[in-house]
Design an enzyme around this catalytic site. Structure first.
Site, PDB file in Angstrom:
ATOM      1  N   GLU A  94      -2.557   7.147  -9.027  1.00  0.00           N
ATOM      2  CA  GLU A  94      -2.188   5.731  -8.864  1.00  0.00           C
ATOM      3  C   GLU A  94      -3.292   4.828  -9.407  1.00  0.00           C
ATOM      4  OE1 GLU A  94      -0.757   4.704  -4.946  1.00  0.00           O
ATOM      5  OE2 GLU A  94      -0.727   2.552  -5.416  1.00  0.00           O
ATOM      6  N   ASP A 149       4.885   5.975   2.494  1.00  0.00           N
ATOM      7  CA  ASP A 149       4.414   5.159   3.625  1.00  0.00           C
ATOM      8  C   ASP A 149       4.308   3.692   3.212  1.00  0.00           C
ATOM      9  OD1 ASP A 149       2.155   5.417   2.076  1.00  0.00           O
ATOM     10  OD2 ASP A 149       0.829   6.081   3.690  1.00  0.00           O
ATOM     11  N   SER A 150       4.680   3.388   1.941  1.00  0.00           N
ATOM     12  CA  SER A 150       4.835   1.992   1.524  1.00  0.00           C
ATOM     13  C   SER A 150       5.926   1.318   2.355  1.00  0.00           C
ATOM     14  CB  SER A 150       5.186   1.915   0.028  1.00  0.00           C
ATOM     15  OG  SER A 150       6.296   2.744  -0.258  1.00  0.00           O
TER      16      SER A 150
END
Ligand code: KIV
Length: 263
Positions: A181, A44-45
């Site tokens: 992350e 979804d980046s």
């Protein structure tokens, strides 16, 4: 032959790292898998790099389905994983199933969901009904307003323990992969050694089972300052293909990420 979850698990058992990169369209899907990328992440980046948004929050389920279809059309070898966008899975396991099934119908082989123990019931619901899940912990961009910015997670004793507990619970709930992350390298190493499912790191040090980068970041296409965990593989490369192949070699030989990319 198509890479599957089993292929990835076997690579890890044979001490071979696998490579992940974000991908949003057909032509890059073909290029990336021909350069040796094992997993294409329809991230979804795309809200940031394609749509020009500051966050991933405005990305819709239809956006993710559209880009998954584009990637699937260009791919014949890689494993395809797609992000479930913000608001498409948090209400209930049933809501998550309904939306994840549409993503799989578009060509993904696994969905990725952000969040810790709160997502355990949803992951159990999906995986028991045939939808493989990658759990994403640490810096979870869909919670950016709650986290108060894009910053290191798990850097206190309490938050590190929370992330370790989250990881164990998510594995137990049925997650097949765990993405971490922007967490301290030492913590990511501990989590990787504790779990039996493969881990994927971004800003999580070299001791994960796999690494992921955002395609545009590794091609040097980032607005402003380069994030610490990014390496511009285009610098010195003659083509995009060569840059991606260099990333694949650097990950497989544990030369990337270096200490300068870790926390
Ligand atoms: O959407 C995305 O690109 C991601 C990566 C940052 C892991 O989730």
């Amino acid at each position: 032959m198509r890479i599957t979850q089993t292929t990835l698990q076997k690579m890890v058992e044979n001490n071979e790292k696998f490579t992940v990169m974000t991908c949003y369209d057909a032509i890059f899907a073909t290029l990336l898998e021909n350069a040796g990328i094992d997993v294409l992440l329809v991230g979804d980046s795309l809200g940031n790099v394609l749509h020009g948004e500051n966050t991933t929050l405005a990305v819709t389920l239809d956006d993710m389905i559209y880009h998954t279809r584009c990637v699937a059309r260009g791919s014949s070898k890689a494993f395809i994983m797609t992000d479930m966008p913000f608001g498409s899975y948090q209400i209930s396991p049933e809501q998550a199933f309904e939306n994840a099934s549409r993503i799989l119908a578009a060509g993904a082989h696994m969905v990725k969901i952000e969040g810790g123990q709160i997502m355990a019931d949803t992951i159990q619901f999906l995986t028991r009904r045939g939808i493989p899940v990658c759990a994403h912990i640490g810096l979870t961009p869909q919670s950016i307003h709650q986290l108060g910015g894009y910053k290191l997670q798990g850097n206190s004793e309490k938050s590190a323990k929370q992330l370790l507990d989250d990881a164990k619970t998510l594995e137990k709930s049925g997650a097949s992969l765990l993405l971490m992350e922007v967490v301290p390298a030492k913590l990511a190493k501990k989590i990787t050694h504790t779990l039996s499912i493969p881990t994927i790191g971004i800003g999580a040090g070299v001791n994960c089972s796999a690494q992921v980068l955002v395609l545009h970041d590794m091609l040097g296409l980032y607005p402003g300052k380069k994030p610490r965990f990014v390496k511009d593989f285009m610098a010195g490369a003659k083509s995009i293909q060569e840059a991606v192949a260099n990333y694949v070699t650097a990950v497989k030989t544990s030369q990337f990420p270096g200490e300068e990319h870790a926390f």
